[in-house]
Design an enzyme around this catalytic site. Structure first.
Site, PDB file in Angstrom:
ATOM      1  N   GLY A  18       0.832  -1.210   0.000  1.00 25.92           N
ATOM      2  CA  GLY A  18       0.000   0.000   0.000  1.00 25.92           C
ATOM      3  C   GLY A  18       0.860   1.250   0.000  1.00 25.92           C
ATOM      4  N   THR A  43      -6.482  -2.850  -1.830  1.00 23.93           N
ATOM      5  CA  THR A  43      -6.356  -1.418  -2.138  1.00 23.93           C
ATOM      6  C   THR A  43      -4.948  -1.066  -2.592  1.00 23.93           C
ATOM      7  OG1 THR A  43      -5.803  -0.830   0.156  1.00 23.93           O
ATOM      8  CG2 THR A  43      -8.131  -0.785  -0.445  1.00 23.93           C
ATOM      9  N   VAL A  65      -4.726 -11.237   5.391  1.00 18.32           N
ATOM     10  CA  VAL A  65      -4.413 -11.430   6.812  1.00 18.32           C
ATOM     11  C   VAL A  65      -5.651 -11.705   7.663  1.00 18.32           C
ATOM     12  CG1 VAL A  65      -2.305 -10.038   6.692  1.00 18.32           C
ATOM     13  CG2 VAL A  65      -4.464  -8.946   7.379  1.00 18.32           C
ATOM     14  N   TYR A 153     -14.128   1.658  10.209  1.00 20.40           N
ATOM     15  CA  TYR A 153     -12.688   1.916  10.287  1.00 20.40           C
ATOM     16  C   TYR A 153     -12.296   2.293  11.719  1.00 20.40           C
ATOM     17  CZ  TYR A 153      -8.144   3.994   8.994  1.00 20.40           C
ATOM     18  OH  TYR A 153      -6.802   4.298   8.883  1.00 20.40           O
TER      19      TYR A 153
END
Ligand code: NAD
Length: 319
Positions: A18, A43, A65, A153
Site C-alpha cells: 500500500g 487497495t 491477513v 474503520y
C-alpha cells in the site's frame, strides 16, 4: 533519517504494497533489514513495490491477513499495516475493514508471538473521532459514533488497539501502537478520496477543487518520509504507546486547496460541496510524547512535501 535504536534482521510488513507500507518496506530494505511484504492487493498494488522486486532480502507474499497466514523465514519485527484506509475504500469494503482490524490484527499478533518478534500496530487519529479535545494527546479517549458510516474503520482500529494491549498483557508480546495522522506523498491513488490526491488530481486537470463544507475544518498532514521515520523510531524503541505520529502544524482544507492550486500552477477554482457524515471538524496531534521520548518530529514543510507529491502525480498520470 535518524538511526533507529534497534536493528532488525527480517521484518514482516502487512499491507506492505500500500501507500505507507511500500515506503516502510523501502526504508527497511535501505537500512539492511530483510522484508516479507504481505498483501492481498485489495487497495494496494504490486506496482508499489516493483522497485524492490530485485533487491536482496525482499519477498512479496500474496495473502489475506483476515485468514491465518505463515511466513517462510524467522522474523523479529511485525509491522501490521494491512487495512483499507481511505474513506472511499473502507466505505466500499466495510466488512473487510472490520475484519482487517479484528481478525487481521489477531493473526499478525499470533505471528509475532510465534516468532517472539516485536509487533507494531498502525492505528490512526480516527480513534479520536470528532474530537472534543484539541489538539489530541494520547490520553484522550475520543468521540466516535459506533454506528456511523466511518465506524467500520474507527471501531476496527479501536478494537485492534485493545487486542494489541491485551496480547501484551496476557501473552507478553512486545507490542507498540502508533496513531498516524494523515500521511501524504507519492504512491497515493488519485481517486482514493483523500484530500491531498483529490485536490492534486483536480488541479492538474484544471477542474474545480471540491472543498467540503466551508473549508475551515482542519487536518494535520505529514509527509510520508516523516511518518515512516516516526514509525521506525517507535519500532526501534522500548515504547508500547499509543504514540501520535503526525504533524502539529494544522492546515485548513481551504488553505490546502489554495496551496495545491499554486503548486500545480493551475487555473482551477474552488467549489464548495457538502461535508460527509461524521467528518471531524478539527484534527491535530499533540506530539510531545514522540518529541520527548524519540526526539522525533516531522521535518518536511507542507509546501515542500506537496511539491514532491505534485511532481510524482505529474510523472504518474496512471495513478
Ligand atoms: P493503503 O490502502 O494504501 O494500504 C493498505 C494496504 O493493506 C494495501 O496494500 C491493501 O491491499 C492491504 N490490505 C488491506 N486489507 C488487507 C488484508 N486483509 N490482507 C492483506 N493486505 C491487506 O493505505 P495506507 O494509507 O497506506 O494505510 C496503511 C495503514 O496505515 C492502514 O492500516 C491505515 O489504517 C494506517 N493509517 C494510514 C494513515 C494515512 O494517512 N495514510 C493514517 C492513519 C493510519
Amino acid at each position: 533519517m535518524r538511526a533507529p535504536r534497534r536493528r532488525w534482521t527480517r521484518a514482516v510488513v502487512t499491507g506492505g504494497a500500500g501507500f505507507v507500507g511500500s515506503h516502510l518496506c523501502t526504508a527497511l530494505i535501505e537500512q539492511g533489514t530483510q522484508v516479507i511484504c504481505v498483501d492481498d492487493f485489495c487497495t494496494g498494488s504490486p506496482a508499489n513495490v516493483a522497485h524492490l522486486a530485485e533487491r536482496d532480502g525482499f519477498t512479496l507474499l500474496r495473502a489475506d491477513v483476515t485468514k491465518p497466514f505463515a511466513v517462510p523465514d524467522p522474523v523479529d519485527l511485525v509491522l501490521h499495516f494491512a487495512s483499507p484506509a481511505s474513506p472511499a475504500d473502507y466505505l466500499r469494503l466495510p466488512l473487510h475493514t472490520l475484519e482487517a482490524g479484528s481478525l487481521g490484527t489477531a493473526h499478525a499478533l499470533a505471528l509475532a508471538r510465534e516468532h517472539q518478534a516485536r509487533f507494531l500496530f498502525a492505528s490512526t487519529s480516527e480513534v479520536y473521532g470528532d474530537p472534543q479535545q484539541h489538539p489530541q494527546n494520547e490520553s484522550y479517549w475520543g468521540n466516535v459514533n459506533p454506528v456511523g458510516p466511518r465506524s467500520v474503520y474507527d471501531e476496527a482500529k479501536r478494537y485492534a488497539e485493545a487486542l494489541t494491549t491485551a496480547e501484551a498483557g496476557v501473552h507478553g508480546v512486545d507490542t507498540a501502537i502508533v496513531r498516524l495522522f494523515n500521511a501524504y506523498g507519492p504512491r497515493m491513488r488519485a481517486r482514493d478520496g483523500r484530500a491531498v490526491p483529490t485536490f492534486i488530481r483536480q488541479a492538474l486537470a484544471a477542474e474545480p477543487l471540491t472543498v467540503t463544507g466551508d473549508g475551515r475544518q482542519t487536518r494535520s498532514i505529514t509527509y510520508v518520509d516523516d511518518t515512516v521515520e516516526g514509525v521506525l523510531a517507535v519500532a526501534g524503541s522500548e515504547l508500547s504507546g499509543p504514540i501520535n505520529i503526525g504533524n502539529a502544524t494544522e492546515l485548513s482544507m481551504l488553505e490546502l486547496a489554495r496551496l495545491v492550486i499554486e503548486l500545480c500552477d493551475s487555473p482551477s477554482r474552488i467549489h464548495f460541496v457538502e461535508r460527509p457524515t461524521d467528518d471531524p471538524s478539527v484534527r491535530c496531534p499533540d506530539i510531545a510524547l514522540a518529541r520527548d521520548k524519540l526526539q522525533w518530529e516531522p521535518r518536511t514543510p507542507a509546501r515542500e512535501g506537496l511539491a514532491r507529491t505534485v511532481a510524482w502525480f505529474r510523472d504518474h498520470p496512471e495513478a
